[in-house]
Scaffold this motif. Sequence first.
Motif, short mmCIF file in Angstrom:
data_model
loop_
_atom_site.label_atom_id
_atom_site.label_comp_id
_atom_site.label_asym_id
_atom_site.label_seq_id
_atom_site.Cartn_x
_atom_site.Cartn_y
_atom_site.Cartn_z
N MET A 1 0.85 -1.20 0.00
CA MET A 1 0.00 0.00 0.00
C MET A 1 0.88 1.24 0.00
O MET A 1 1.73 1.41 0.87
N ASP A 2 0.72 2.14 -0.99
CA ASP A 2 1.58 3.31 -1.08
C ASP A 2 1.14 4.40 -0.10
O ASP A 2 0.09 4.32 0.54
N PHE A 3 1.99 5.45 -0.01
CA PHE A 3 1.74 6.52 0.97
C PHE A 3 0.44 7.25 0.69
O PHE A 3 -0.30 7.59 1.62
N LEU A 4 0.13 7.50 -0.58
CA LEU A 4 -1.08 8.24 -0.93
C LEU A 4 -2.33 7.48 -0.47
O LEU A 4 -3.26 8.08 0.09
N THR A 5 -2.33 6.17 -0.66
CA THR A 5 -3.47 5.37 -0.23
C THR A 5 -3.62 5.40 1.28
O THR A 5 -4.73 5.54 1.82
N LEU A 6 -2.49 5.28 1.99
CA LEU A 6 -2.52 5.35 3.45
C LEU A 6 -3.05 6.70 3.92
O LEU A 6 -3.83 6.78 4.88
N LEU A 7 -2.65 7.78 3.24
CA LEU A 7 -3.10 9.12 3.60
C LEU A 7 -4.61 9.25 3.40
O LEU A 7 -5.33 9.76 4.27
N VAL A 8 -5.10 8.77 2.27
CA VAL A 8 -6.53 8.85 1.97
C VAL A 8 -7.33 8.06 3.00
O VAL A 8 -8.34 8.54 3.54
N VAL A 37 -7.15 14.54 -3.00
CA VAL A 37 -6.08 13.72 -2.40
C VAL A 37 -5.93 12.40 -3.16
O VAL A 37 -4.82 12.02 -3.53
N ALA A 38 -7.06 11.71 -3.38
CA ALA A 38 -6.99 10.45 -4.14
C ALA A 38 -6.91 10.69 -5.65
O ALA A 38 -6.71 9.75 -6.42
N GLU A 39 -7.09 11.94 -6.07
CA GLU A 39 -6.96 12.36 -7.47
C GLU A 39 -7.94 11.63 -8.40
O GLU A 39 -7.61 11.24 -9.51
N THR A 205 -11.54 -1.21 -4.60
CA THR A 205 -10.60 -1.55 -3.53
C THR A 205 -10.36 -0.34 -2.64
O THR A 205 -10.43 -0.42 -1.40
N LEU A 206 -10.07 0.81 -3.26
CA LEU A 206 -9.84 2.03 -2.49
C LEU A 206 -11.11 2.48 -1.80
O LEU A 206 -11.08 2.87 -0.61
#
Length: 254
Positions: A1-8, A37-39, A205-206
Amino acid sequence: MDFLTLLVVGLAVLIGISLGLLGGGGSILAVPLLAYVAEMEPQEAIAGSLFVVAVTSAVSLLSHARRGNIQWRIGAIFGGASMLGAFSGGLIGGRIPGTVLMIAFAMMMLATAAAMLRRRKPASASSTREERISHRWWRILIDGLVVGLVTGMVGAGGGFLVVPAMVLLAGLSMPAAVGTSLMVITMKSVAGLGGYLTTVTLDWTLIVMVTAAAVAGALLGSQFTDRIPETRLRRAFGIFVLIMGGLVLTMELI
């Protein structure tokens, strides 16, 4: 899981806390989170927020049901009309340019902030008695259609439009209005999502991860409803929504 996903996913907890504390406000946070944020594209962000808010509201609804805060008949009538309006709004929103949708969303944020910052009159003692009186069903139906259409189109305007309608049109007390509004929000969010899914594809998934975080936030927020003064909480959140609405409007107009 990348940083952007963790942030969202981490920020999604705030969506649930808002719903748990205020009985509304989830979509006000969900749409900017998914869009900026999730773009996601605006239509995807709105559709995703409708799913997140539907599930989170349904979970919050259970605790209100246990406390007897839901007027099921009124909720079914208002919610049924709202579902029709929301599905239509979702169909329309999926075909409107993204910038137009986000500007409309920003305007809804500003209107919500103004409503939250306006001094609220305490519920009168006669509200409970009015729950047993014949209600103005035709006005409830019309209001449900309009609120559903707005919510389905821009993904916002749920609880902060429904709660006043429950109090003014159906004569419910504030606890019953908040509980019943969660039932209506769940119904019309599902309908609005159905309208959008005719033209939009989501990253499920997101969306599911964001929803799980929001549900956790709602359960957390509900633990503090009796500890934080409602007036102070609504004012702070109203200021936050006002600032966010201004930022969204500025970003879309520049």
